[in-house]
Design a protein around this motif. Structure first.
Motif, short mmCIF file in Angstrom:
data_model
loop_
_atom_site.label_atom_id
_atom_site.label_comp_id
_atom_site.label_asym_id
_atom_site.label_seq_id
_atom_site.Cartn_x
_atom_site.Cartn_y
_atom_site.Cartn_z
N ALA A 1 13.31 -16.23 -27.20
CA ALA A 1 11.86 -15.28 -27.13
C ALA A 1 10.68 -16.52 -26.71
CB ALA A 1 11.57 -14.34 -28.46
N LEU A 2 10.91 -17.80 -27.50
CA LEU A 2 9.97 -18.81 -27.23
C LEU A 2 10.17 -19.38 -25.91
CD1 LEU A 2 9.92 -20.40 -30.77
CD2 LEU A 2 8.11 -18.75 -29.77
N GLY A 3 10.90 -19.11 -24.93
CA GLY A 3 11.17 -19.52 -23.92
C GLY A 3 12.22 -20.54 -23.55
N ARG B 1 7.05 -23.32 -37.71
CA ARG B 1 5.79 -23.86 -36.78
C ARG B 1 6.41 -24.69 -35.59
NH1 ARG B 1 0.99 -24.78 -40.12
NH2 ARG B 1 1.30 -23.86 -42.15
N VAL B 2 6.19 -24.23 -34.41
CA VAL B 2 6.85 -24.58 -33.40
C VAL B 2 5.79 -25.33 -32.21
CG1 VAL B 2 8.37 -24.19 -31.42
CG2 VAL B 2 8.61 -22.92 -33.52
N ILE B 3 5.89 -26.35 -31.69
CA ILE B 3 4.89 -26.96 -30.82
C ILE B 3 5.85 -26.56 -29.60
CG2 ILE B 3 4.19 -29.08 -29.61
CD1 ILE B 3 2.78 -28.45 -32.12
N VAL B 4 4.96 -25.92 -28.46
CA VAL B 4 5.54 -25.51 -27.35
C VAL B 4 4.82 -26.21 -26.11
CG1 VAL B 4 6.28 -23.22 -28.32
CG2 VAL B 4 4.34 -23.38 -27.01
N PHE C 1 1.64 -15.84 -34.56
CA PHE C 1 0.61 -16.16 -33.98
C PHE C 1 0.62 -17.38 -33.49
CE2 PHE C 1 0.28 -17.06 -38.45
CZ PHE C 1 -0.32 -18.26 -38.60
N PHE C 2 -0.48 -17.73 -32.43
CA PHE C 2 -0.52 -19.08 -32.06
C PHE C 2 -1.98 -19.68 -32.41
CE2 PHE C 2 -1.61 -22.09 -28.70
CZ PHE C 2 -0.52 -22.92 -28.53
N THR C 3 -2.02 -20.97 -33.09
CA THR C 3 -3.21 -21.65 -33.34
C THR C 3 -2.80 -23.07 -33.46
OG1 THR C 3 -4.65 -21.87 -35.12
CG2 THR C 3 -2.27 -21.36 -35.92
N SER C 4 -3.93 -23.86 -33.17
CA SER C 4 -4.08 -25.42 -33.12
C SER C 4 -2.77 -25.76 -32.60
CB SER C 4 -4.00 -25.58 -34.77
OG SER C 4 -5.19 -25.14 -35.37
N GLY C 5 -2.34 -25.13 -31.24
CA GLY C 5 -1.13 -25.75 -30.68
C GLY C 5 0.14 -25.53 -31.21
N GLN C 6 0.30 -24.63 -32.16
CA GLN C 6 1.47 -24.17 -32.83
C GLN C 6 1.61 -22.98 -32.61
OE1 GLN C 6 0.81 -25.68 -36.73
NE2 GLN C 6 1.84 -27.42 -36.73
N TYR C 7 2.72 -22.49 -32.40
CA TYR C 7 3.27 -20.86 -32.38
C TYR C 7 4.08 -20.86 -33.52
CZ TYR C 7 4.54 -16.51 -30.60
OH TYR C 7 4.71 -15.13 -30.72
N GLN C 8 3.51 -19.93 -34.44
CA GLN C 8 4.12 -19.79 -35.98
C GLN C 8 4.71 -18.44 -36.08
OE1 GLN C 8 1.31 -21.26 -39.00
NE2 GLN C 8 0.33 -22.70 -37.55
N VAL C 9 5.92 -18.47 -36.50
CA VAL C 9 6.75 -17.40 -36.83
C VAL C 9 6.77 -16.87 -38.36
CG1 VAL C 9 8.79 -16.16 -36.27
CG2 VAL C 9 8.07 -17.90 -34.60
N ILE C 10 6.29 -15.79 -38.55
CA ILE C 10 6.17 -15.70 -40.06
C ILE C 10 7.61 -14.95 -40.57
CG2 ILE C 10 5.15 -14.33 -42.04
CD1 ILE C 10 2.53 -14.20 -40.06
#
Length: 472
Positions: free
Chosen positions: A15-17, A33-36, A57-66
């Motif tokens: 799902a993250l590509g 926490r994923v850098i994409v 959510f996406f913040t500060s260059g990170q895609y974060q999956v809870i």
């Protein structure tokens, strides 16, 4: 029923590509926490539909999956097993900064990265304090035919070891974590931390209470131990890592093993005791005084303000910086007045999410809101905030109002915890004394306030339909 974490990890990656879109992966207590490479190709709806995923959510260059505590560790291991690159949070911070992260967010993340690894120790210490407070009550001792005066001194010494060690050697923990985070040799951080609390130095608490005299260098530099100090150890750890790395680039390889640690520790013990310690210990005192001033405002006003904004702070990520304040409170006084207010604000978000779950007719929303409410009751609000309340906006606001009410009552009742980092239902373990009924009452009122406001004024299925129409 056991979960197929390998399948969940595979679905998240897809799902993250796919793995070609993922630069590196790390995790914190609750989030992957994923850098994409490309944010745009991520399929957000597919991510949130994956089993056990409570939001993203996406913040500060990170895609974060809870994912939640415990689960995130297992999923992370399976993600690495798929051949993806793991990274430290410091490495992720550097990567995220390339995506436009500003200095303030980087600073807050650094505080989180340094203090989060030592929190489990402080949680355990707080629980030991709570248990000791419970078993030392006269009513409990009476069940065993004992009184406070007849308790074995050896037993009291054992409890003292359990409750005092972490805070007596707190600079060691902070120095170790800071040096590790900034890329230095952790063992040097341990040694520097031990130097800051060396028994040959006058104890800082005794100096503050005029029970002991500080050492004087050059006639005007006061030197004492920094037992219980946080900020001086943090800055010292940062400087040690930078100096060590600077020296390693310049010292010949043949002499590196001897000269680099020798020079690093020599420079740092002088800087720490004579410059960094005095300056940042004073800053620490000012910060603590400012927070105590806010929470000490008359008529519960401070608790009302902080309880109302606490979860806004969580959304921005700045809450990691508050670890510094709570740790310092516990080290200085043995009590934490921030925790009960935080608990009220957290349980209020649970109440808001629960109201959405009860009121909605959507099975999908129910299936997300009920587990999110339970998670918040256990002290983890990200699923409730990002997965439910903030999506519909009004439930989040009603949760803030519930938190403000709880913070107000907490200040009026003078609640204070014996530890930190566990809140809501698990947080009851920090109030196992005569405060327990009041702690429970504050949390029940906070949750009920948020629940009722959300149920009657904060949510309707029309809001869900409008949100879906907007997305469509």
């Amino acid at each position: 029923m056991s979960k197929n974490y390998k399948q969940i990890a595979s679905e998240i990656v897809e799902a993250l590509g796919g793995d070609e879109n993922i630069i590196s992966v790390a995790h914190c207590a609750t989030r992957l926490r994923v850098i994409v490479k490309d944010r745009e190709i991520i399929k957000d709806s597919e991510v949130t539909d994956i089993d056990l995923v409570k939001g993203s959510f996406f913040t500060s260059g990170q895609y974060q999956v809870i994912l939640g505590t415990g689960i995130v560790n297992k999923v992370y291991e399976e993600v690495l097993a798929l051949g993806l690159s793991g990274s430290s949070k410091n490495e992720q911070a550097e990567a995220a900064s390339k995506y436009g992260d500003n200095w303030f967010k980087r600073m807050i993340r650094i505080f989180g990265d340094v203090f989060v690894p030592i929190i489990p120790v402080l949680v355990a210490t707080g629980l030991f304090m709570g248990v000791r407070g419970l078993i030392m009550q006269e009513q409990v001792l009476a069940l065993f035919g004992a009184t406070p005066s007849t308790v074995s001194p050896d037993f009291l010494l054992l409890t003292q070891i359990l409750t005092d060690t972490a805070f007596a050697f707190l600079p060691v923990l902070v120095c170790w974590s800071a040096v590790k985070n900034f890329g230095g040799s952790p063992v040097l951080g341990i040694i520097l931390g031990l130097m800051l609390v060396h028994p040959a130095l006058p104890v800082s608490w005794d100096v503050a209470q005029h029970k002991a005299d500080p050492l004087y260098f050059f006639g005007f530099i006061k030197v004492a131990g920094y037992q219980g100090s946080v900020l001086p150890a943090f800055i010292a750890g940062l400087c040690l890592a930078k100096i060590e790395k600077w020296l390693r680039k310049r010292v010949p390889n043949a002499l590196d093993l001897i000269l680099t640690p020798f020079l690093t520790l020599l420079i740092m013990v002088v800087l720490s005791l004579m410059v960094i310690g005095p300056i940042f210990h004073q800053v620490e005192i000012w910060l603590l005084a400012a927070v105590n001033f806010l929470l000490g405002l008359p008529s519960g006003l401070g608790g009302l303000i902080y309880g109302g904004i606490n979860q806004i702070i969580v959304v921005t990520g700045v809450h990691h910086a508050l670890n510094l304040i709570e740790i310092q409170m516990l080290a200085e006084t043995g009590w934490n007045t921030v925790n009960p207010i935080s608990s009220a604000s957290i349980i209020a978000q649970a109440g808001a999410a629960l109201a959405v779950a009860v009121k909605t007719s959507s099975p999908k929303t129910k299936s997300l809101a009920y587990p999110s409410a339970v998670s918040a009751m256990l002290g983890i609000t990200e699923p409730a905030i990002f997965g439910v309340n903030l999506r519909f906006v009004k439930p989040f606001i009603m949760g803030l109002i519930g938190g403000a009410v709880g913070g107000f009552l907490s200040s009026l009742f003078g609640l204070k915890a014996t530890g930190m980092s566990i809140t809501a239902i698990p947080g009851t373990l920090l109030y196992m004394n005569d405060q327990l009924p009041w702690y429970l009452l504050v949390n029940v009122i906070s949750m009920a306030t948020a629940f009722l406001l959300t149920y009657f004024f904060g949510y309707s299925d029309k809001m869900k339909e409008a949100l879906e129409a907007k997305k469509g």
